[in-house]
Design a protein around this motif. Structure first.
Motif, PDB file in Angstrom:
ATOM      1  N   PHE A 429       0.837  -1.207   0.000  1.00 41.19           N
ATOM      2  CA  PHE A 429       0.000   0.000   0.000  1.00 41.19           C
ATOM      3  C   PHE A 429       0.868   1.253   0.000  1.00 41.19           C
ATOM      4  CE2 PHE A 429      -1.861   3.409   2.561  1.00 41.19           C
ATOM      5  CZ  PHE A 429      -2.993   3.692   1.813  1.00 41.19           C
ATOM      6  N   ASN A 430       1.874   1.296   0.854  1.00 40.61           N
ATOM      7  CA  ASN A 430       2.726   2.485   0.936  1.00 40.61           C
ATOM      8  C   ASN A 430       3.619   2.630  -0.291  1.00 40.61           C
ATOM      9  OD1 ASN A 430       2.395   3.921   3.666  1.00 40.61           O
ATOM     10  ND2 ASN A 430       2.503   1.777   4.260  1.00 40.61           N
ATOM     11  N   PHE A 431       3.927   1.535  -0.952  1.00 47.41           N
ATOM     12  CA  PHE A 431       4.703   1.614  -2.190  1.00 47.41           C
ATOM     13  C   PHE A 431       3.922   2.401  -3.245  1.00 47.41           C
ATOM     14  CE2 PHE A 431       7.185   0.222  -5.804  1.00 47.41           C
ATOM     15  CZ  PHE A 431       8.435  -0.032  -5.270  1.00 47.41           C
ATOM     16  N   ASN A 432       2.596   2.358  -3.140  1.00 52.15           N
ATOM     17  CA  ASN A 432       1.738   3.084  -4.077  1.00 52.15           C
ATOM     18  C   ASN A 432       0.888   4.140  -3.357  1.00 52.15           C
ATOM     19  OD1 ASN A 432       2.192   1.660  -6.698  1.00 52.15           O
ATOM     20  ND2 ASN A 432       1.512  -0.092  -5.485  1.00 52.15           N
ATOM     21  N   ASN A 433       1.411   4.677  -2.260  1.00 47.72           N
ATOM     22  CA  ASN A 433       0.648   5.635  -1.452  1.00 47.72           C
ATOM     23  C   ASN A 433       0.686   7.015  -2.103  1.00 47.72           C
ATOM     24  OD1 ASN A 433      -0.749   6.994   0.496  1.00 47.72           O
ATOM     25  ND2 ASN A 433       0.502   6.266   2.198  1.00 47.72           N
ATOM     26  N   PHE A 434      -0.112   7.159  -3.157  1.00 49.06           N
ATOM     27  CA  PHE A 434      -0.136   8.409  -3.909  1.00 49.06           C
ATOM     28  C   PHE A 434      -0.702   9.565  -3.095  1.00 49.06           C
ATOM     29  CE2 PHE A 434      -2.672  11.276  -6.575  1.00 49.06           C
ATOM     30  CZ  PHE A 434      -1.704  11.759  -7.436  1.00 49.06           C
ATOM     31  N   ASN A 435      -1.728   9.295  -2.294  1.00 49.38           N
ATOM     32  CA  ASN A 435      -2.451  10.369  -1.606  1.00 49.38           C
ATOM     33  C   ASN A 435      -1.552  11.197  -0.703  1.00 49.38           C
ATOM     34  OD1 ASN A 435      -4.776   9.597  -2.858  1.00 49.38           O
ATOM     35  ND2 ASN A 435      -5.614   8.481  -1.123  1.00 49.38           N
ATOM     36  N   ILE A 436      -0.750  10.539   0.136  1.00 46.83           N
ATOM     37  CA  ILE A 436       0.058  11.280   1.104  1.00 46.83           C
ATOM     38  C   ILE A 436       1.082  12.158   0.401  1.00 46.83           C
ATOM     39  CG2 ILE A 436       1.714   9.384   1.375  1.00 46.83           C
ATOM     40  CD1 ILE A 436       0.550  11.822   4.098  1.00 46.83           C
ATOM     41  N   ILE A 437       1.639  11.676  -0.706  1.00 48.04           N
ATOM     42  CA  ILE A 437       2.636  12.459  -1.440  1.00 48.04           C
ATOM     43  C   ILE A 437       1.976  13.646  -2.131  1.00 48.04           C
ATOM     44  CG2 ILE A 437       4.373  12.408  -3.259  1.00 48.04           C
ATOM     45  CD1 ILE A 437       5.120  10.769  -0.795  1.00 48.04           C
ATOM     46  N   TYR A 438       0.909  13.394  -2.837  1.00 50.11           N
ATOM     47  CA  TYR A 438       0.289  14.457  -3.629  1.00 50.11           C
ATOM     48  C   TYR A 438      -0.365  15.508  -2.749  1.00 50.11           C
ATOM     49  CZ  TYR A 438      -2.348  16.715  -7.343  1.00 50.11           C
ATOM     50  OH  TYR A 438      -2.857  17.639  -8.224  1.00 50.11           O
ATOM     51  N   LEU A 439      -1.043  15.094  -1.700  1.00 51.57           N
ATOM     52  CA  LEU A 439      -1.762  16.046  -0.856  1.00 51.57           C
ATOM     53  C   LEU A 439      -0.833  16.834   0.058  1.00 51.57           C
ATOM     54  CD1 LEU A 439      -4.861  13.879   0.127  1.00 51.57           C
ATOM     55  CD2 LEU A 439      -4.758  15.716  -1.562  1.00 51.57           C
ATOM     56  N   LEU A 440       0.295  16.245   0.434  1.00 52.54           N
ATOM     57  CA  LEU A 440       1.192  16.922   1.371  1.00 52.54           C
ATOM     58  C   LEU A 440       2.228  17.790   0.666  1.00 52.54           C
ATOM     59  CD1 LEU A 440       1.630  17.123   4.433  1.00 52.54           C
ATOM     60  CD2 LEU A 440       3.374  15.340   4.219  1.00 52.54           C
ATOM     61  N   THR A 441       2.908  17.255  -0.320  1.00 56.61           N
ATOM     62  CA  THR A 441       3.997  18.000  -0.961  1.00 56.61           C
ATOM     63  C   THR A 441       3.834  18.139  -2.468  1.00 56.61           C
ATOM     64  OG1 THR A 441       5.348  16.017  -1.344  1.00 56.61           O
ATOM     65  CG2 THR A 441       5.600  17.125   0.783  1.00 56.61           C
ATOM     66  N   ARG A 442       2.853  17.434  -3.057  1.00 60.02           N
ATOM     67  CA  ARG A 442       2.697  17.376  -4.516  1.00 60.02           C
ATOM     68  C   ARG A 442       3.998  16.928  -5.201  1.00 60.02           C
ATOM     69  NH1 ARG A 442      -1.985  19.383  -6.667  1.00 60.02           N
ATOM     70  NH2 ARG A 442      -3.345  20.437  -5.190  1.00 60.02           N
ATOM     71  N   GLY A 443       4.776  16.127  -4.487  1.00 64.23           N
ATOM     72  CA  GLY A 443       6.010  15.600  -5.043  1.00 64.23           C
ATOM     73  C   GLY A 443       7.218  16.489  -4.852  1.00 64.23           C
ATOM     74  N   GLY A 444       7.015  17.723  -4.462  1.00 63.39           N
ATOM     75  CA  GLY A 444       8.119  18.675  -4.336  1.00 63.39           C
ATOM     76  C   GLY A 444       8.961  18.430  -3.098  1.00 63.39           C
ATOM     77  N   PRO A 445      10.064  19.175  -2.987  1.00 64.60           N
ATOM     78  CA  PRO A 445      10.556  20.199  -3.926  1.00 64.60           C
ATOM     79  C   PRO A 445      11.152  19.559  -5.182  1.00 64.60           C
ATOM     80  CG  PRO A 445      12.127  19.878  -2.150  1.00 64.60           C
ATOM     81  CD  PRO A 445      10.930  19.045  -1.802  1.00 64.60           C
ATOM     82  N   PRO A 446      11.204  20.306  -6.294  1.00 61.09           N
ATOM     83  CA  PRO A 446      11.702  19.722  -7.555  1.00 61.09           C
ATOM     84  C   PRO A 446      13.204  19.487  -7.513  1.00 61.09           C
ATOM     85  CG  PRO A 446      11.258  22.069  -7.828  1.00 61.09           C
ATOM     86  CD  PRO A 446      10.746  21.703  -6.467  1.00 61.09           C
ATOM     87  N   TYR A 447      13.642  18.535  -8.325  1.00 59.93           N
ATOM     88  CA  TYR A 447      15.074  18.315  -8.487  1.00 59.93           C
ATOM     89  C   TYR A 447      15.671  19.496  -9.262  1.00 59.93           C
ATOM     90  CZ  TYR A 447      14.825  13.457  -6.966  1.00 59.93           C
ATOM     91  OH  TYR A 447      14.650  12.309  -6.220  1.00 59.93           O
ATOM     92  N   PRO A 448      16.772  20.070  -8.796  1.00 60.47           N
ATOM     93  CA  PRO A 448      17.381  21.206  -9.523  1.00 60.47           C
ATOM     94  C   PRO A 448      17.784  20.803 -10.936  1.00 60.47           C
ATOM     95  CG  PRO A 448      18.336  20.973  -7.318  1.00 60.47           C
ATOM     96  CD  PRO A 448      17.514  19.749  -7.561  1.00 60.47           C
ATOM     97  N   GLY A 449      17.281  21.529 -11.912  1.00 58.59           N
ATOM     98  CA  GLY A 449      17.639  21.281 -13.296  1.00 58.59           C
ATOM     99  C   GLY A 449      17.095  19.998 -13.879  1.00 58.59           C
ATOM    100  N   ALA A 450      16.081  19.398 -13.226  1.00 61.76           N
ATOM    101  CA  ALA A 450      15.525  18.143 -13.736  1.00 61.76           C
ATOM    102  C   ALA A 450      14.826  18.384 -15.064  1.00 61.76           C
ATOM    103  CB  ALA A 450      14.557  17.544 -12.728  1.00 61.76           C
ATOM    104  N   PRO A 451      15.030  17.505 -16.062  1.00 62.60           N
ATOM    105  CA  PRO A 451      14.403  17.693 -17.371  1.00 62.60           C
ATOM    106  C   PRO A 451      12.925  17.346 -17.392  1.00 62.60           C
ATOM    107  CG  PRO A 451      15.697  15.688 -17.364  1.00 62.60           C
ATOM    108  CD  PRO A 451      15.932  16.335 -16.029  1.00 62.60           C
ATOM    109  N   VAL A 452      12.417  16.677 -16.338  1.00 66.81           N
ATOM    110  CA  VAL A 452      11.001  16.329 -16.256  1.00 66.81           C
ATOM    111  C   VAL A 452      10.460  16.821 -14.925  1.00 66.81           C
ATOM    112  CG1 VAL A 452      11.101  14.339 -17.783  1.00 66.81           C
ATOM    113  CG2 VAL A 452      11.631  14.050 -15.374  1.00 66.81           C
ATOM    114  N   ALA A 453       9.134  16.967 -14.870  1.00 66.91           N
ATOM    115  CA  ALA A 453       8.489  17.528 -13.676  1.00 66.91           C
ATOM    116  C   ALA A 453       8.330  16.459 -12.602  1.00 66.91           C
ATOM    117  CB  ALA A 453       7.137  18.118 -14.043  1.00 66.91           C
ATOM    118  N   VAL A 454       9.451  16.071 -11.974  1.00 70.88           N
ATOM    119  CA  VAL A 454       9.445  15.089 -10.902  1.00 70.88           C
ATOM    120  C   VAL A 454      10.164  15.690  -9.708  1.00 70.88           C
ATOM    121  CG1 VAL A 454      10.170  12.785 -10.182  1.00 70.88           C
ATOM    122  CG2 VAL A 454       9.392  13.167 -12.515  1.00 70.88           C
TER     123      VAL A 454
END
Length: 511
Positions: A429-454
């Motif tokens: 479940f936690n391997f695919n725990n999308f909710n906590i990541i998206y609702l809390l940080t939306r995946g951020g902070p971004p990687y410096p100079g990352a070529p994709v929005a991850v």
């Protein structure tokens, strides 16, 4: 009402709904779906009419839902994973040709200036159309429907004053929606090569035709201005001899490219390893921390010397009873750098970047997930501890075992037999725990100079969401790549779960 009539009424409703689905699927050219729906309706009729098919009457609804929501979803994901379905390749080849012809239009030199009026659909106010007077007859069309005769329309002088079912817009009505009117394109006919009518002032229409010409026999698009000839390539696009591709293409099979691309394309391989490592670390920390805290509280509340156990247990399950997505949003606000409750109350207004610093953001995700997850572990550990026979504990004490030995040799092994499968499920479940990541940080902070929005707190499943373009952060929609990554995640979780369940089986055999 007799049971026979109820049965007939149920069958009639099922057939009516099935026929509706078949008709809608045929109307939208989804013939495979229409065929599947027709077969399911026939099966339902056989099952509910035949007396010997009594067990299937209860199983059939579940089987249908399994087919629609699981089997179909898995099959379609697998199909998309082997194609380049995504931005620039979202339509069929025929639709791509029509789109290219429409995108490369210009006003026909010397074309007539025709009286016209912009109209709004009274039943759907967001839909606009164009009414044009051609050879003294009003023709009406929308962006999705070509011009067609509208004999009931009223003409006063050279102006269209009324169209049944439509509101004729005045100049005052057009001013707030000028951008939409400028973008309005009404096909002249069902043939895309006949062009389309457009208006710039809302009172006159002009014929536009594409400067690209499609040759069905040669399967080529020719630019009449530059003379360039575009031919279809193996990537689902029309390309010129110099390699220049036209923007709109169609989905084609690309083999296993989407499965190897995350590891060979430098745009993804540079951060793929980091995201995978963080996903594993996050999953393990989530399971370990919630289990240890839940177990500690369960052991404490299982001690008869503790008073008010029921009250304490009620408090401990509050985070579990409260909706998880609401808790995540509340924690996101409380951890705000400038105005969050945590900084304002406990750190004297200090600007601690809980959600914007890479390491603090990861720590915050783990701690918030601990808050959300420990009540579940507390409940299952409490039940597991209470299910251990008291005679075993008493026998160990009589044999002279210390409290630590009883815990290590009796209680813990029996506890793990009950809890281990749930720990494996919690890891998945936690391997695919999308909710906590998206609702809390939306995946951020971004990687410096990352070529994709991850971002640096993105796990694999939220990375898939970013790659699919659904996050709306300016990235392209790459459904084929996202589908391939979803299958890779499934294989990783499946392999880990399989190994873990085998170890759990050994634990059961030992005990």
């Amino acid at each position: 009402m007799p049971g026979f009539l109820i049965k007939l009424l149920l069958i009639a409703l099922v057939n009516a709904f099935g026929i509706y689905l078949v008709a809608r699927a045929i109307a939208t050219d989804h013939l495979v779906i229409a065929g599947v729906c027709a077969v399911l309706v026939i099966i339902a009729d056989i099952v509910y009419f035949a007396r010997r098919a009594l067990p299937l009457r209860y199983l059939l609804p579940g089987l249908i839902f399994l087919l629609v929501f699981q089997v179909f979803s898995m099959g379609y994901t697998g199909y998309v994973a082997f194609t380049n379905y995504g931005d620039g390749h979202l339509v069929t080849k025929a639709e791509a040709i029509d789109s290219l012809l429409a995108q490369n239009e210009k006003r026909v030199a010397g074309s007539a200036q025709l009286p016209a009026s912009v109209v709004r659909n009274l039943q759907n106010p967001s839909e606009y159309g164009l009414a044009v007077i051609i050879d003294g007859q009003v023709r009406l069309g929308t962006a999705g429907l070509p011009l067609r005769p509208e004999p009931a329309a009223t003409i006063t002088g050279s102006k269209i004053t009324a169209v049944p079912g439509w509101q004729v817009l005045t100049l005052t009505d057009l001013l707030p929606i000028q951008d939409q009117i400028n973008a309005l394109r009404v096909p002249a006919s069902a043939d895309a090569e006949d062009g389309a009518y457009r208006t710039t002032d809302g009172s006159h229409a002009y014929l536009y035709q594409s400067f690209l010409i499609y040759d069905p026999a040669a399967d080529t698009l020719t630019d009449t201005e530059s003379g360039a000839v575009y031919r279809p390539n193996d990537r689902g696009s029309f390309a010129a001899a110099d390699g220049t591709e036209l923007g709109t293409g169609w989905a084609v099979p690309v083999g296993t490219e989407n499965f190897t691309r995350p590891f060979t394309d430098t745009r993804y391989s540079t951060i793929m390893g980091q995201v995978l490592l963080w996903t594993v670390v996050f999953s393990i920390l989530s399971v370990v921390t919630t289990f240890l805290v839940g177990l500690a509280l369960a052991i404490t509340m299982n001690d008869r010397r503790v008073r008010g156990q029921r009250l304490y247990r009620s408090f401990f399950i509050v985070p579990y009873a409260f909706p998880a997505f609401m808790s995540a949003l509340l924690w996101s606000g409380m951890l705000n750098t400038d105005f969050g409750f945590i900084n304002q109350t406990f750190f004297g207004g200090a600007s601690i970047p809980w959600l914007t610093d890479p390491w603090l953001a990861k720590l915050s995700v783990v701690l918030v997930n601990l808050w959300l997850g420990f009540p579940y572990m507390f409940l299952i550990c409490t039940g597991a501890l209470q299910s251990i026979p008291a005679e075993l504990i008493e026998s160990a004490r009589i044999d002279g075992a210390s409290s630590f030995q009883i815990w290590r040799l009796v209680t813990l092994p029996l506890l793990l037999v009950s809890v281990a499968p749930l720990l494996i499920a919690s890891f998945a479940f936690n391997f695919n725990n999308f909710n906590i990541i998206y609702l809390l940080t939306r995946g951020g902070p971004p990687y410096p100079g990352a070529p994709v929005a991850v971002g640096q707190t993105d796990i694999l499943i939220s990375m898939v969401y970013q790659i699919s373009g659904l996050a709306g952060q300016g990235g392209t929609r790459q459904y084929g790549l996202a589908s391939a990554l979803s299958i890779i995640i499934f294989l990783i979780v499946g392999a880990i779960s399989l190994i873990s369940f085998r170890q759990t089986r050994r634990l059961e055999e030992i005990n």
